[in-house]
Write a protein that holds these residues in place. Structure first.
Motif, short mmCIF file in Angstrom:
data_model
loop_
_atom_site.label_atom_id
_atom_site.label_comp_id
_atom_site.label_asym_id
_atom_site.label_seq_id
_atom_site.Cartn_x
_atom_site.Cartn_y
_atom_site.Cartn_z
N GLU A 1 32.45 58.96 44.01
CA GLU A 1 31.21 59.97 44.80
C GLU A 1 31.52 59.09 46.52
O GLU A 1 31.21 59.58 46.94
N ARG A 2 31.88 57.57 46.42
CA ARG A 2 31.62 57.00 47.21
C ARG A 2 33.15 56.79 47.85
O ARG A 2 33.15 56.29 48.74
N ILE A 3 34.17 56.91 47.20
CA ILE A 3 35.92 56.78 47.76
C ILE A 3 35.95 57.21 48.56
O ILE A 3 35.52 58.06 48.58
N ASP A 4 36.45 56.65 49.14
CA ASP A 4 37.12 57.30 50.97
C ASP A 4 38.30 58.54 50.61
O ASP A 4 39.90 57.45 50.06
N ARG A 5 38.36 59.56 50.93
CA ARG A 5 39.10 60.69 50.68
C ARG A 5 40.48 60.51 51.21
O ARG A 5 41.38 60.63 50.64
N GLN A 6 40.46 60.27 52.10
CA GLN A 6 41.39 59.86 53.43
C GLN A 6 41.89 58.49 53.30
O GLN A 6 43.36 59.03 52.91
N ASN A 7 41.42 57.65 52.54
CA ASN A 7 42.03 56.02 52.26
C ASN A 7 41.95 55.61 51.01
O ASN A 7 41.39 54.61 50.83
N PRO A 8 42.08 56.29 49.96
CA PRO A 8 41.58 55.96 48.43
C PRO A 8 42.72 54.66 48.28
O PRO A 8 41.93 53.86 47.20
N GLY A 9 43.65 54.66 48.47
CA GLY A 9 44.61 53.31 48.19
C GLY A 9 43.86 51.88 48.99
O GLY A 9 43.21 50.93 48.48
N VAL A 10 43.73 52.22 49.66
CA VAL A 10 42.79 51.18 50.69
C VAL A 10 41.48 51.19 50.09
O VAL A 10 41.05 49.59 49.58
N PHE A 11 40.80 51.81 49.72
CA PHE A 11 39.34 51.64 49.25
C PHE A 11 39.55 51.32 47.73
O PHE A 11 38.82 50.76 47.82
N ASN A 12 40.51 51.36 46.78
CA ASN A 12 40.95 50.43 45.51
C ASN A 12 40.53 49.26 45.69
O ASN A 12 40.52 48.46 44.99
#
Ligand code: SF4
Length: 347
Positions: free
Chosen positions: A166-177
């Motif tokens: 729900e919270r992950i940045d869908r444009q930048n999942p790599g950076v979010f992780n």
């Protein structure tokens, strides 16, 4: 600001500069993730650099011998990681022509890659939307959301996975992780997290901070006592500056590696302690090592190769071999055996 914006903002200002950051090469990302499993960054960094230098591409690792891979891995422990690394490199080379598949399920199907590593490679290298859940993320989210399920339980991980999707940045999942892992590693630490200094950007919405539960989360399960293994090793120095080694069997923890010959009366890992007072064999020292899954006791003895036919006995053992001391660096040893040999200046 949303949760992910706050997190990525914090990451932009606080991330450590590491050689596997800000790259898209799935091989190097995967290599760093495998090395860093159960290993601290400072300890893993020189290994990563040596591997990348010796095996710059996945095909270089695939075509290396297992002996060389294990020798390079020596000291990191958990040698199944190195064997799986080697096996996975061969599959990537053979089945995917040396190009990592840009597909979470295919990455996860490779040896030694679980959900966490697959999500890390898929998101860091290919920007695929799969949240990573490691110990740092579990600690942070359990505290933030007030999750009281035991941290290693399936329910806890499921709850965390749901909230991260729900919270992950869908444009930048790599950076979010990368940001969420770094936040757990540097800010929401096991001891003295940032909130103690009033510097956490999530303090006003953090369940643990509000309820005085920071020290109690995540909830740990009580550990069962570890099984104990005992090994009774003989240091047998022989003529021409040689010593005897023992090649581990293919069925055990250290398969493919070398240690010292075991006392004849205690040939298996589970052997009971033996007090050896035979003439020509003298006890040197006792050391211990605790792994995540067992506690090891090492008893080192010194034996004279000429004593009661010991040389003959070792020559008759298929898995024992005599090697020149100056060639020892070509062999991979369990870390405790290597340290012992270093401490007595055999290495
Ligand atoms: Fe972690 Fe403390 Fe921040 Fe809560 S307030 S997320 S416990 S650092």
């Amino acid at each position: 600001m949303t949760f992910s914006e706050q997190l990525i903002n914090w990451y932009g200002q606080n991330q450590r500069s590491l050689p596997w950051r800000n790259i898209q090469d799935p091989y190097r990302i995967w290599l760093s993730e495998i090395i860093l499993q159960q290993t601290r960054v400072n300890q893993g960094l020189p290994y990563y650099q040596r591997f990348v230098e010796r095996f710059p591409k996945v095909g270089d690792l695939a075509s290396a011998s297992e002996k060389e891979v294990l020798a390079l891995w020596q000291g990191l422990g958990y040698y199944s990681r190195a064997r799986n690394l080697h096996a996975a490199a061969k599959i990537v080379q053979k089945e995917y022509g040396g190009v990592f598949p840009a597909d979470y399920e295919k990455i996860k199907a490779l040896p030694g890659i679980g959900a966490y590593t697959a999500a890390a490679v898929a998101s860091f290298a290919f920007n695929l939307c799969h949240p990573v859940i490691d110990g740092n993320v579990i600690r942070f989210i359990c505290r933030l959301d007030g999750i009281y399920e035991p941290a290693q339980s399936a329910l806890c991980k499921k709850t965390i996975e749901k909230t991260l999707y729900e919270r992950i940045d869908r444009q930048n999942p790599g950076v979010f992780n990368q940001a969420i892992m770094e936040f757990g590693a540097l800010a929401c630490t096991p001891l003295n997290p940032l909130c103690g200094q009033g510097q956490c950007p999530f303090q006003s919405v953090c369940h643990a901070f509000e309820h005085g539960a920071v020290a109690h989360l995540p909830v740990k399960e009580k550990k069962k006592p570890l099984p104990v293994w005992q090994l009774h090793y003989m240091l047998v120095l022989d003529q021409d500056d040689t010593l005897w080694l023992h090649k581990r069997g293919y069925n055990d923890l250290w398969r493919g590696m070398y240690d010292l010959p075991l006392l004849p009366q205690s040939p298996s890992l589970e052997a009971p302690p033996a007090v050896c007072d035979a003439e020509g064999i003298s006890f040197l020292e006792h050391r211990t090592q605790t792994l995540s899954h067992r506690r090891l006791h090492f008893y080192f003895y010194k034996a004279d190769a000429g004593t009661f036919g010991l040389r003959k006995y070792l020559e008759s053992q298929k898995d024992c071999l005599r090697v020149k001391k100056n060639l020892l660096s070509e062999y991979a040893f369990p870390v405790s055996v290597r340290r012992f040999l270093e401490d007595i200046h055999i290495f």
